[in-house]
Design a protein around this motif. Structure first.
Motif, PDB file in Angstrom:
ATOM      1  N   HIS A   5       0.850  -1.186   0.000  1.00 38.12           N
ATOM      2  CA  HIS A   5       0.000   0.000   0.000  1.00 38.12           C
ATOM      3  C   HIS A   5       0.885   1.234   0.000  1.00 38.12           C
ATOM      4  N   LYS A  54     -10.078  -6.087  -2.424  1.00 38.81           N
ATOM      5  CA  LYS A  54     -10.365  -6.446  -1.034  1.00 38.81           C
ATOM      6  C   LYS A  54      -9.403  -5.736  -0.086  1.00 38.81           C
ATOM      7  N   ALA A  55      -8.131  -5.701  -0.420  1.00 34.93           N
ATOM      8  CA  ALA A  55      -7.153  -5.018   0.432  1.00 34.93           C
ATOM      9  C   ALA A  55      -7.507  -3.539   0.589  1.00 34.93           C
ATOM     10  N   TYR A  57     -10.514  -2.095   0.230  1.00 38.51           N
ATOM     11  CA  TYR A  57     -11.730  -1.908   1.018  1.00 38.51           C
ATOM     12  C   TYR A  57     -11.539  -2.339   2.470  1.00 38.51           C
ATOM     13  N   ASP A  58     -10.670  -3.303   2.731  1.00 37.79           N
ATOM     14  CA  ASP A  58     -10.340  -3.640   4.120  1.00 37.79           C
ATOM     15  C   ASP A  58      -9.680  -2.439   4.799  1.00 37.79           C
ATOM     16  N   TYR A  59      -8.801  -1.772   4.073  1.00 31.87           N
ATOM     17  CA  TYR A  59      -8.167  -0.559   4.594  1.00 31.87           C
ATOM     18  C   TYR A  59      -9.235   0.508   4.881  1.00 31.87           C
ATOM     19  N   VAL A  61     -12.375   0.083   5.651  1.00 32.40           N
ATOM     20  CA  VAL A  61     -13.119  -0.311   6.852  1.00 32.40           C
ATOM     21  C   VAL A  61     -12.287  -0.023   8.106  1.00 32.40           C
ATOM     22  N   GLU A  62     -10.991  -0.362   8.074  1.00 34.90           N
ATOM     23  CA  GLU A  62     -10.113  -0.098   9.215  1.00 34.90           C
ATOM     24  C   GLU A  62     -10.060   1.391   9.551  1.00 34.90           C
ATOM     25  N   CYS A  67     -17.026   2.686   1.581  1.00 34.30           N
ATOM     26  CA  CYS A  67     -16.474   2.005   0.413  1.00 34.30           C
ATOM     27  C   CYS A  67     -17.273   2.428  -0.817  1.00 34.30           C
ATOM     28  N   HIS A  81     -20.122  -8.457  -2.305  1.00 35.23           N
ATOM     29  CA  HIS A  81     -19.688  -8.444  -0.905  1.00 35.23           C
ATOM     30  C   HIS A  81     -20.472  -7.378  -0.132  1.00 35.23           C
ATOM     31  N   GLU A  83     -21.342  -7.137   2.787  1.00 38.56           N
ATOM     32  CA  GLU A  83     -20.867  -6.868   4.144  1.00 38.56           C
ATOM     33  C   GLU A  83     -20.009  -5.593   4.216  1.00 38.56           C
ATOM     34  N   TYR A  84     -19.549  -5.083   3.068  1.00 37.59           N
ATOM     35  CA  TYR A  84     -18.763  -3.849   3.042  1.00 37.59           C
ATOM     36  C   TYR A  84     -19.645  -2.603   2.937  1.00 37.59           C
TER      37      TYR A  84
END
Length: 106
Positions: A5, A54-55, A57-59, A61-62, A67, A81, A83-84
């Motif tokens: 990243h 995914k990486a 969108y995971d970032y 969320v963190e 998103c 997905h 859940e995002y």
């Protein structure tokens, strides 16, 4: 797969067999918007685009960011997905920025 990243460039990348795949995003209004997904044809079909998205969108969320997707691939990924809690950006145009089948520059 080692995804990197680069916060300064707003980019997630992975290098495989000398080819670089990437996801570019923009930050605004408390959201992370994926604008572009590029995977060179030499390494396509391996789930690389999905892993990069995914990486990113995971970032998001963190970081407690919404998103968003402008890139059509990212929009489809978000639809798959729920859940995002993602959505299309206001810049989204049907069929825009699909995974580009050409080499991404480093």
């Amino acid at each position: 797969m080692h995804i990197q990243h680069n916060k300064d460039l707003h980019r997630f990348t992975v290098e495989i067999n000398g080819h670089t795949a990437l996801v570019d995003y923009q930050l605004y209004d408390d959201a992370l918007d994926i604008r572009k997904t590029l995977v060179p044809k030499e390494i396509s079909g391996r789930g690389i685009a999905a892993a990069l998205v995914k990486a990113a969108y995971d970032y998001a969320v963190e970081q407690k960011l919404k998103c968003l997707g402008t890139c059509s691939y990212a929009v489809v990924w978000l639809e798959r997905h729920p859940e995002y809690n993602g959505q299309k950006s206001t810049d989204y145009v049907e069929g825009s920025c699909a995974i580009a089948p050409h080499a991404a520059k480093k």
